[in-house]
Scaffold this active site. Structure first.
Site, PDB file in Angstrom:
ATOM      1  N   GLY A 185       0.812  -1.228   0.000  1.00  0.00           N
ATOM      2  CA  GLY A 185       0.000   0.000   0.000  1.00  0.00           C
ATOM      3  C   GLY A 185       0.837   1.265   0.000  1.00  0.00           C
ATOM      4  O   GLY A 185       1.977   1.271   0.471  1.00  0.00           O
TER       5      GLY A 185
ATOM      6  N   ARG B 235       0.947  -5.611  -5.030  1.00  0.00           N
ATOM      7  CA  ARG B 235       0.931  -6.516  -3.880  1.00  0.00           C
ATOM      8  C   ARG B 235       1.357  -7.941  -4.234  1.00  0.00           C
ATOM      9  O   ARG B 235       1.106  -8.883  -3.483  1.00  0.00           O
ATOM     10  CB  ARG B 235      -0.467  -6.533  -3.250  1.00  0.00           C
ATOM     11  CG  ARG B 235      -0.841  -5.256  -2.522  1.00  0.00           C
ATOM     12  CD  ARG B 235      -1.992  -5.475  -1.563  1.00  0.00           C
ATOM     13  NE  ARG B 235      -2.370  -4.252  -0.868  1.00  0.00           N
ATOM     14  CZ  ARG B 235      -1.757  -3.782   0.209  1.00  0.00           C
ATOM     15  NH1 ARG B 235      -0.733  -4.428   0.724  1.00  0.00           N
ATOM     16  NH2 ARG B 235      -2.158  -2.667   0.770  1.00  0.00           N
TER      17      ARG B 235
ATOM     18  N   ASP C 132       5.287  -8.118   5.255  1.00  0.00           N
ATOM     19  CA  ASP C 132       5.339  -9.198   4.260  1.00  0.00           C
ATOM     20  C   ASP C 132       6.430  -8.935   3.222  1.00  0.00           C
ATOM     21  O   ASP C 132       7.178  -9.837   2.840  1.00  0.00           O
ATOM     22  CB  ASP C 132       3.998  -9.303   3.508  1.00  0.00           C
ATOM     23  CG  ASP C 132       2.972 -10.095   4.303  1.00  0.00           C
ATOM     24  OD1 ASP C 132       3.384 -10.908   5.154  1.00  0.00           O
ATOM     25  OD2 ASP C 132       1.765  -9.897   4.073  1.00  0.00           O
TER      26      ASP C 132
ATOM     27  N   LYS D 285       8.141   0.496   5.444  1.00  0.00           N
ATOM     28  CA  LYS D 285       7.022   1.319   4.960  1.00  0.00           C
ATOM     29  C   LYS D 285       5.691   0.772   5.427  1.00  0.00           C
ATOM     30  O   LYS D 285       5.505  -0.437   5.389  1.00  0.00           O
ATOM     31  CB  LYS D 285       7.055   1.328   3.426  1.00  0.00           C
ATOM     32  CG  LYS D 285       5.871   1.951   2.765  1.00  0.00           C
ATOM     33  CD  LYS D 285       5.153   1.027   1.771  1.00  0.00           C
ATOM     34  CE  LYS D 285       4.452  -0.129   2.401  1.00  0.00           C
ATOM     35  NZ  LYS D 285       3.489  -0.834   1.589  1.00  0.00           N
TER      36      LYS D 285
ATOM     37  N   ASP E  58       0.258   1.875   8.489  1.00  0.00           N
ATOM     38  CA  ASP E  58      -0.328   1.173   9.632  1.00  0.00           C
ATOM     39  C   ASP E  58       0.540   1.260  10.890  1.00  0.00           C
ATOM     40  O   ASP E  58       0.054   1.016  11.997  1.00  0.00           O
ATOM     41  CB  ASP E  58      -0.562  -0.310   9.293  1.00  0.00           C
ATOM     42  CG  ASP E  58      -1.599  -0.491   8.195  1.00  0.00           C
ATOM     43  OD1 ASP E  58      -2.118   0.526   7.695  1.00  0.00           O
ATOM     44  OD2 ASP E  58      -1.888  -1.644   7.836  1.00  0.00           O
TER      45      ASP E  58
HETATM   46  P1  FBP Z   1       0.613  -1.893   3.590  1.00  0.00           P
HETATM   47  O1  FBP Z   1       0.668  -2.673   4.856  1.00  0.00           O
HETATM   48  O2  FBP Z   1       0.950  -2.659   2.382  1.00  0.00           O
HETATM   49  O3  FBP Z   1       1.422  -0.633   3.704  1.00  0.00           O
HETATM   50  O4  FBP Z   1      -0.881  -1.401   3.350  1.00  0.00           O
HETATM   51  C1  FBP Z   1      -1.636  -0.891   4.378  1.00  0.00           C
HETATM   52  C2  FBP Z   1      -3.030  -0.505   3.964  1.00  0.00           C
HETATM   53  O5  FBP Z   1      -3.097   0.846   3.648  1.00  0.00           O
HETATM   54  C3  FBP Z   1      -4.005  -0.885   5.067  1.00  0.00           C
HETATM   55  O6  FBP Z   1      -4.096   0.124   6.015  1.00  0.00           O
HETATM   56  C4  FBP Z   1      -5.264  -1.179   4.305  1.00  0.00           C
HETATM   57  O7  FBP Z   1      -6.055  -2.127   4.971  1.00  0.00           O
HETATM   58  C5  FBP Z   1      -4.756  -1.773   3.029  1.00  0.00           C
HETATM   59  O8  FBP Z   1      -3.470  -1.239   2.825  1.00  0.00           O
HETATM   60  C6  FBP Z   1      -5.627  -1.455   1.840  1.00  0.00           C
HETATM   61  O9  FBP Z   1      -5.145  -2.172   0.741  1.00  0.00           O
HETATM   62  P2  FBP Z   1      -5.428  -1.826  -0.778  1.00  0.00           P
HETATM   63  O10 FBP Z   1      -4.509  -0.717  -1.157  1.00  0.00           O
HETATM   64  O11 FBP Z   1      -5.057  -3.076  -1.480  1.00  0.00           O
HETATM   65  O12 FBP Z   1      -6.859  -1.442  -0.896  1.00  0.00           O
END
Ligand code: FBP
Length: 551
Positions: A89, A153, A184, A210, A213
């Site tokens: 994300g 992802r 991850d 990064k 969260d």
């Molecule tokens: P990362 O852990 O990859 O940084 O992503 C966090 C996040 O922003 C979460 O807070 C949220 O639940 C998720 O990504 C949303 O994912 P997507 O961008 O696939 O909708």
């Protein structure tokens, strides 16, 4: 499809003003330095299994950069070929990590090349890249978003995918790769480092922490980048709805905040704005609360506030809440199994596979939530909590409970819930001063680690409560952050998410004031993120309280 590049000519004044800001660097990065090994490392758990999974990397020391006279410093004659990838994300500051790597290479390793893999790890596997140049990266300096090279992802996990990654490393003759990602992605970075070393490839791999969260952290990595900015943006928006609540006097604003698992964002936003109710997922789990308990708690506060004449308020809910409620966790794990093996037919035959308690809970949930729980899982097998509208579900449940209390004569006011989800709004904002500086140092430090031939480390910048000048720079052995989880009968390495600690300083602070905030309106509206003046240098409460507790 390639994203068209940015045009700085269309930037707002604030964006333009950020473009040419010269970022400060920790003093150790401004002069000759040497990279000094610490003691051998172990793992966060199950060292025996981690050693088996990482035979080439297990035990390697973390390192620190220390000032050195020029004789001990790294040679600037060596030109390097480095790749960089953004994974997962978006988080404010990602572009600055890339700028930091780029500037390091320009200043310390003349003639080097930096490649940006497009669209996340898939870009490595498919060898889709762009060569990053001064002009190419200029419009992205100090700007939010990940669109310089975009993210994804995908995971590099099967033997074929590792093979593809190897082919790319060989084709581009890469000396190093920087993986900018969360827990991850950094686990993946370590697997890549192990694989490259096992195959005797020269390509080294360094991770960077990064995620908005805030759940990728440990002693050496005090915070993940993006958390500071995202919380400041959400806090501004929460401050605004607080004023709306006070002004109209008739709405309860239910605000769900992003943060897939841990409730750090919700806790930080509460510390910045002082809402009437804040639900912390980790506390709900520790107290083994049910959905009914959470609903009753919210309803009780609403009723008590009504007695004081307040029929309005602001309630913060973490995105991951439902995943913390034991009965919902059980339901989700049963649904995961069913979704993996069965067809979810309209007739609902699949429901027979649910245990009776889970079946009852599923039927009790509003239809929209039922549908959201059945949505496709992400590539890591997680429920996509961003798509589950817990705030709407809680409004419905509180309404039902208030209706019940009305019928018993214990509540006689109108209740109007307004739902909000603050998530994507915070992920690509202009990075705060803290995130701009932190990311630049992380990237510059990653360049230094690769230059010194290190692999399997995560770039670590510390002493963050001090002026940037005094920040420390180093690399932490990724294997030292790892534990194993058993999945599909095999041990899988994982970097455990850092959850909100109920004994930690940020939660303790919140706990000591939440009752006061519930009944008295102590709302704080922090306003927009600032880039000049005293408040520009403010660092989030979570980090400051954690650093204070460590001191
Ligand atoms: P990362 O852990 O990859 O940084 O992503 C966090 C996040 O922003 C979460 O807070 C949220 O639940 C998720 O990504 C949303 O994912 P997507 O961008 O696939 O909708």
């Amino acid at each position: 499809m390639a994203t068209p590049g940015r045009e700085a000519a269309t930037y707002s004044e604030v964006q333009s003003s950020r473009l040419n800001v010269t970022l400060p660097l920790p003093s150790v990065l401004k002069a000759p330095f040497s990279v000094v090994d610490g003691p051998p490392s172990s793992s966060a758990g199950n060292p025996g299994e981690i050693e088996k999974l990482f035979p080439n990397l297990f035990g390697q020391p973390s390192v620190k950069l220390l000032p050195s006279d020029s004789s001990g410093a790294l040679s600037s004659d060596q030109s390097l070929r480095i790749g960089v990838v953004l994974s997962g994300g978006q988080a404010p500051g990602g572009h600055n990590v890339i700028c930091g790597i780029f500037d390091y290479l320009q200043e310390r390793t003349k003639g080097s090349t930096l490649y940006g893999f497009r669209g996340g790890p898939a870009g490595i596997m498919k060898c889709k890249y762009v060569q990053l140049t001064t002009d190419f990266i200029y419009p992205y300096r100090n700007q939010g978003g990940f669109d310089m090279i975009c993210s994804g992802r995908d995971k590099i996990e099967t033997p074929e995918q590792f093979k593809q990654a190897e082919e790319t490393a060989v084709k581009l003759n890469l000396d190093g790769l920087v993986v900018i990602g969360g827990d991850d992605s950094n686990t993946n970075a370590c697997l890549l480092a192990e694989n490259f070393r096992g195959k005797n490839l020269k390509t080294r791999v360094i991770g960077c922490p990064k995620t908005i969260d805030g759940d990728l952290k440990c002693k050496e990595v005090p915070t993940s980048f993006g958390f500071d900015t995202a919380c400041k943006i959400y806090a501004e928006m929460i401050g605004n709805v607080m004023i709306d609540a006070r002004s109209t006097g008739k709405y309860y604003h239910f605000v769900r905040l992003m943060g897939r698992a841990a409730s750090h964002i919700t806790l930080e936003c509460a510390l910045q704005t002082h809402p009437n109710i804040t639900i912390i997922g980790e506390e709900v789990a520790a107290k083994k609360q049910t959905l009914k308990n959470v609903t009753d708690y919210i309803t009780d506060v609403i009723c008590k506030r009504a007695e004081l004449g307040f029929n309005y308020g602001v309630i913060l809910i973490p995105e991951g809440l439902i995943d913390f409620i034991p009965e919902v966790q059980q339901l989700i794990s049963e649904l995961n199994e069913i979704l993996a093996h069965d067809v979810v037919d309209k007739e609902g035959n699949w429901k027979k596979k649910l245990r009776s308690q889970s079946h009852q809970l599923f039927e009790f949930l509003p239809q929209a939530i039922q549908e959201q729980l059945l949505l496709e899982r992400d590539p890591h097998g997680n429920v996509q909590v961003a798509k589950i509208e817990t705030e709407k579900m809680l409004i419905e449940m509180v309404e039902t409970e208030l209706e019940h209390r009305r019928s018993q004569g214990s509540y006689n006011k109108k209740f109007q819930g307004q739902s909000h989800f603050f998530g994507y709004e915070g992920r690509c904002g202009l990075p705060s001063s803290f995130d701009s500086n932190y990311c630049y140092a992380l990237g510059y430090g990653a360049g230094a680690l690769l230059h010194s031939g290190k692999t399997g480390l995560i770039s670590s910048v510390g002493n963050l409560g001090a002026p940037v000048e005094n920040w420390t720079v180093g690399g932490t052995a990724l294997t030292s952050l790892m534990d194993v989880e058993r999945r599909h009968g095999k041990f899988k390495p994982v970097i455990k998410k850092a959850m909100v600690e109920l004994e930690g300083a940020p939660f303790k602070k919140f706990e000591s004031v939440r009752e006061d905030w519930a009944m008295k309106n102590r709302y704080v509206n922090p306003g927009p993120v600032q880039f000049v003046g005293k408040t520009a240098d403010y660092i989030n409460h979570t980090l400051m309280l954690e650093l204070g507790a460590q001191a």
